[in-house]
Design an enzyme around this catalytic site. Structure first.
Site, PDB file in Angstrom:
ATOM      1  N   ARG A  24       0.854  -1.203   0.000  1.00 32.46           N
ATOM      2  CA  ARG A  24       0.000   0.000   0.000  1.00 32.46           C
ATOM      3  C   ARG A  24       0.885   1.247   0.000  1.00 32.46           C
ATOM      4  O   ARG A  24       0.617   2.225  -0.690  1.00 32.46           O
ATOM      5  CB  ARG A  24      -0.912   0.006   1.240  1.00 32.46           C
ATOM      6  CG  ARG A  24      -2.071  -0.966   1.141  1.00 32.46           C
ATOM      7  CD  ARG A  24      -3.071  -0.768   2.260  1.00 32.46           C
ATOM      8  NE  ARG A  24      -2.641  -1.329   3.521  1.00 32.46           N
ATOM      9  CZ  ARG A  24      -2.947  -2.555   3.967  1.00 32.46           C
ATOM     10  NH1 ARG A  24      -3.684  -3.353   3.229  1.00 32.46           N
ATOM     11  NH2 ARG A  24      -2.512  -2.978   5.137  1.00 32.46           N
ATOM     12  N   SER A  31     -17.324  -5.799  -3.643  1.00 31.58           N
ATOM     13  CA  SER A  31     -18.661  -6.402  -3.656  1.00 31.58           C
ATOM     14  C   SER A  31     -19.320  -6.423  -2.279  1.00 31.58           C
ATOM     15  O   SER A  31     -20.524  -6.604  -2.174  1.00 31.58           O
ATOM     16  CB  SER A  31     -18.588  -7.829  -4.215  1.00 31.58           C
ATOM     17  OG  SER A  31     -17.744  -8.615  -3.396  1.00 31.58           O
ATOM     18  N   ASP A  81      -6.281  -6.704  -6.207  1.00 28.48           N
ATOM     19  CA  ASP A  81      -5.941  -7.498  -5.017  1.00 28.48           C
ATOM     20  C   ASP A  81      -7.104  -8.426  -4.669  1.00 28.48           C
ATOM     21  O   ASP A  81      -7.792  -8.230  -3.671  1.00 28.48           O
ATOM     22  CB  ASP A  81      -5.620  -6.551  -3.849  1.00 28.48           C
ATOM     23  CG  ASP A  81      -5.138  -7.303  -2.619  1.00 28.48           C
ATOM     24  OD1 ASP A  81      -4.658  -8.446  -2.769  1.00 28.48           O
ATOM     25  OD2 ASP A  81      -5.251  -6.751  -1.505  1.00 28.48           O
ATOM     26  N   CYS A 121      -2.923 -14.035  -3.648  1.00 30.19           N
ATOM     27  CA  CYS A 121      -2.628 -14.573  -2.314  1.00 30.19           C
ATOM     28  C   CYS A 121      -2.994 -16.058  -2.260  1.00 30.19           C
ATOM     29  O   CYS A 121      -3.179 -16.624  -1.187  1.00 30.19           O
ATOM     30  CB  CYS A 121      -3.370 -13.782  -1.241  1.00 30.19           C
ATOM     31  SG  CYS A 121      -5.154 -13.801  -1.441  1.00 30.19           S
TER      32      CYS A 121
HETATM   33  N1  SAH Z   1      -6.820  -4.631  -0.999  1.00 30.95           N
HETATM   34  C1  SAH Z   1      -7.501  -4.828   0.262  1.00 30.95           C
HETATM   35  C2  SAH Z   1      -7.780  -6.289   0.548  1.00 30.95           C
HETATM   36  C3  SAH Z   1      -8.591  -7.004  -0.505  1.00 30.95           C
HETATM   37  S1  SAH Z   1      -9.267  -8.526   0.024  1.00 30.95           S
HETATM   38  C4  SAH Z   1      -6.715  -4.161   1.381  1.00 30.95           C
HETATM   39  O1  SAH Z   1      -5.565  -3.720   1.150  1.00 30.95           O
HETATM   40  O2  SAH Z   1      -7.227  -4.047   2.478  1.00 30.95           O
HETATM   41  C5  SAH Z   1     -10.295  -8.980  -1.315  1.00 30.95           C
HETATM   42  C6  SAH Z   1     -11.635  -8.263  -1.380  1.00 30.95           C
HETATM   43  O3  SAH Z   1     -12.309  -8.630  -2.568  1.00 30.95           O
HETATM   44  C7  SAH Z   1     -12.604  -8.602  -0.256  1.00 30.95           C
HETATM   45  O4  SAH Z   1     -12.974  -7.412   0.390  1.00 30.95           O
HETATM   46  C8  SAH Z   1     -13.834  -9.222  -0.948  1.00 30.95           C
HETATM   47  O5  SAH Z   1     -15.066  -8.825  -0.363  1.00 30.95           O
HETATM   48  C9  SAH Z   1     -13.705  -8.651  -2.330  1.00 30.95           C
HETATM   49  N2  SAH Z   1     -14.320  -9.427  -3.416  1.00 30.95           N
HETATM   50  C10 SAH Z   1     -14.326 -10.768  -3.585  1.00 30.95           C
HETATM   51  N3  SAH Z   1     -14.868 -11.101  -4.779  1.00 30.95           N
HETATM   52  C11 SAH Z   1     -15.195  -9.935  -5.380  1.00 30.95           C
HETATM   53  C12 SAH Z   1     -15.757  -9.612  -6.667  1.00 30.95           C
HETATM   54  N4  SAH Z   1     -16.066 -10.571  -7.538  1.00 30.95           N
HETATM   55  N5  SAH Z   1     -15.951  -8.315  -6.963  1.00 30.95           N
HETATM   56  C13 SAH Z   1     -15.626  -7.346  -6.074  1.00 30.95           C
HETATM   57  N6  SAH Z   1     -15.059  -7.582  -4.872  1.00 30.95           N
HETATM   58  C14 SAH Z   1     -14.852  -8.865  -4.527  1.00 30.95           C
END
Ligand code: SAH
Length: 393
Positions: free
Chosen positions: A209, A248, A297, A337
């Site tokens: 980040r 989402s 991510d 991940c």
């Molecule tokens: N980048 C963030 C962590 C991301 S974790 C940070 O630094 O804090 C992955 C995220 O993707 C989760 O919040 C999950 O709710 C979301 N997610 C999962 N599938 C998704 C989709 N198809 N579209 C949008 N968001 C999604």
């Protein structure tokens, strides 16, 4: 002491000090869940002390390769002390009050995860062995950290594989666990340790980040899978022209908005979109939108290698779309991940996405997890987070 007897020739991974013993390697074992067993090769030579997980495919996890060690309260106290010391020495400890204090196998404590969010600890007991020593571990944590509030998030899926029921709630103390305030490199975040994903915040992405923050100046940014806005806020703080955060989960976006409000940032330069990234990227393309920095991510598409094929398709799709949305000179920070997707496979998926997107791109940087998520050399599985910074030329 009860014993675990290995099949002939199955001591090889233990000799390399890998801490897991799979069910297929076990000739004979007996004991209660979580009990410490003496692991022996077929000739009866003692090799390790390990916690028994009779219900799991990972039948035992090694506490110590020193068979004369005592696995007791002091043992856990010492291992925890060592883990805490490592974090105290990290440069990041001067810039944040949120850290992973114990990272399971990589800290010699299989099945145990502990994160610190300011004065609240969040603990996960993910194996029968960790569960067996829960009280001793919690006592040591209170004593060694001085934190009075410990919230338990033993609700991860892997507990089921261990035959353990879910358990959540405060073990000690009490706080507003839905909004635990932390600081990361001068930015304020609220962590929902009760309902948030994992233990509430993705600490492993801290330094990445920060990297995105340094790259964001003047750029039009897309933060896909934004969760509570970690990368989005970092980009804004770094002087991004505008940020589109796509996520989402309505709950995550609610916290993201609170995080924005908790910082002196210009809220007119960011929009939060509750949407599915797969379809939203296509919508952006159809609208002719272009970005100078895209962060991808996603959640773990492939927890194990068996799911790698479907996961590869998903990774390729989002990366292909992201590369199409990038303006020339734009940057893509893309992550995986998934334990089941190796760094090599991930790179080849992104390479394939670039070919199919018809763009010229090069890797200019590689990312991993922050240093409070160490990878023990005897436990390569711990190296789950990988990322690439790709420049579209
Ligand atoms: N980048 C963030 C962590 C991301 S974790 C940070 O630094 O804090 C992955 C995220 O993707 C989760 O919040 C999950 O709710 C979301 N997610 C999962 N599938 C998704 C989709 N198809 N579209 C949008 N968001 C999604």
């Amino acid at each position: 002491m009860n014993k675990l007897l290995l099949k002939k020739g199955r001591e090889k991974s233990l000799k390399r000090r890998h801490p897991w013993i799979f069910s297929g390697a076990v000739e004979k074992a007996g004991g209660k869940p979580g009990e410490t067993l003496l692991v022996c090769d077929v000739a009866g030579n003692p090799l390790a002390l390990a916690a028994y997980s009779p219900d799991s495919q990972i039948r035992a996890r090694v506490w110590s390769f020193d068979v004369s060690a005592s696995i007791d309260k002091d043992f856990f106290q010492r291992r925890i002390e060592k883990s805490l010391k490592l974090r105290e020495q990290l440069p990041a400890s001067k810039h944040t009050n949120a850290m992973r204090l114990i990272h399971g196998e990589s800290d010699g404590l299989p099945g145990l995860v502990v994160d610190r969010y300011a004065d609240v600890l969040v603990a996960q007991f993910l194996s029968a062995g960790a569960e067996r020593w829960r009280d001793a571990i919690l006592d040591s944590l209170v004593q060694l950290t001085g934190c009075e509030a410990i919230f338990e998030r033993s609700d991860a899926e892997v507990r089921v594989l261990e035959g353990l029921p879910p358990r959540t709630g405060f073990f000690r103390g009490n706080r507003n666990a839905a909004r635990c305030p932390i600081v990361e490199y001068g930015l304020n975040f609220r962590v929902d340790v009760e309902q948030g994903q994992k233990t509430g915040f993705f600490l492993d992405q801290r330094e990445n980040r920060q990297r995105v923050r340094a790259l964001a100046e003047g750029r039009e940014v897309l933060d896909a899978f934004s969760y509570t806005g970690g990368f989005s806020l970092a980009a804004l703080a770094g002087g991004a022209k505008h940020v589109t955060a796509v996520e989402s989960s309505a709950e995550a976006l609610e916290v993201a908005r609170e995080n924005l409000a908790a910082n002196p940032l210009d809220s007119s330069r960011i929009v939060f979109e509750k949407a599915d990234v797969f379809s939203y990227q296509r919508l952006l393309r159809d609208r002719g939108r272009r970005f100078d920095l895209v962060v991808l991510d996603p959640p773990k598409f492939a927890p194990t290698a068996a799911q790698a094929k479907n996961a590869a398709r998903a990774y390729k799709d989002i990366n292909l779309m992201a590369l199409k949305l990038l303006a020339p000179g734009g940057l893509l920070a893309t992550f995986s991940c998934s334990g089941g997707v190796s760094a090599e496979l991930f790179q080849s998926i992104v390479a394939g996405a670039a070919v199919d997107a018809g763009v010229d791109a090069r890797i200019v940087e590689r990312f991993g997890a922050a240093a409070d998520h160490p990878v023990a050399l005897n436990f390569p599985e711990g190296d789950y987070l990988k990322g690439l910074l790709v420049l579209r030329t």
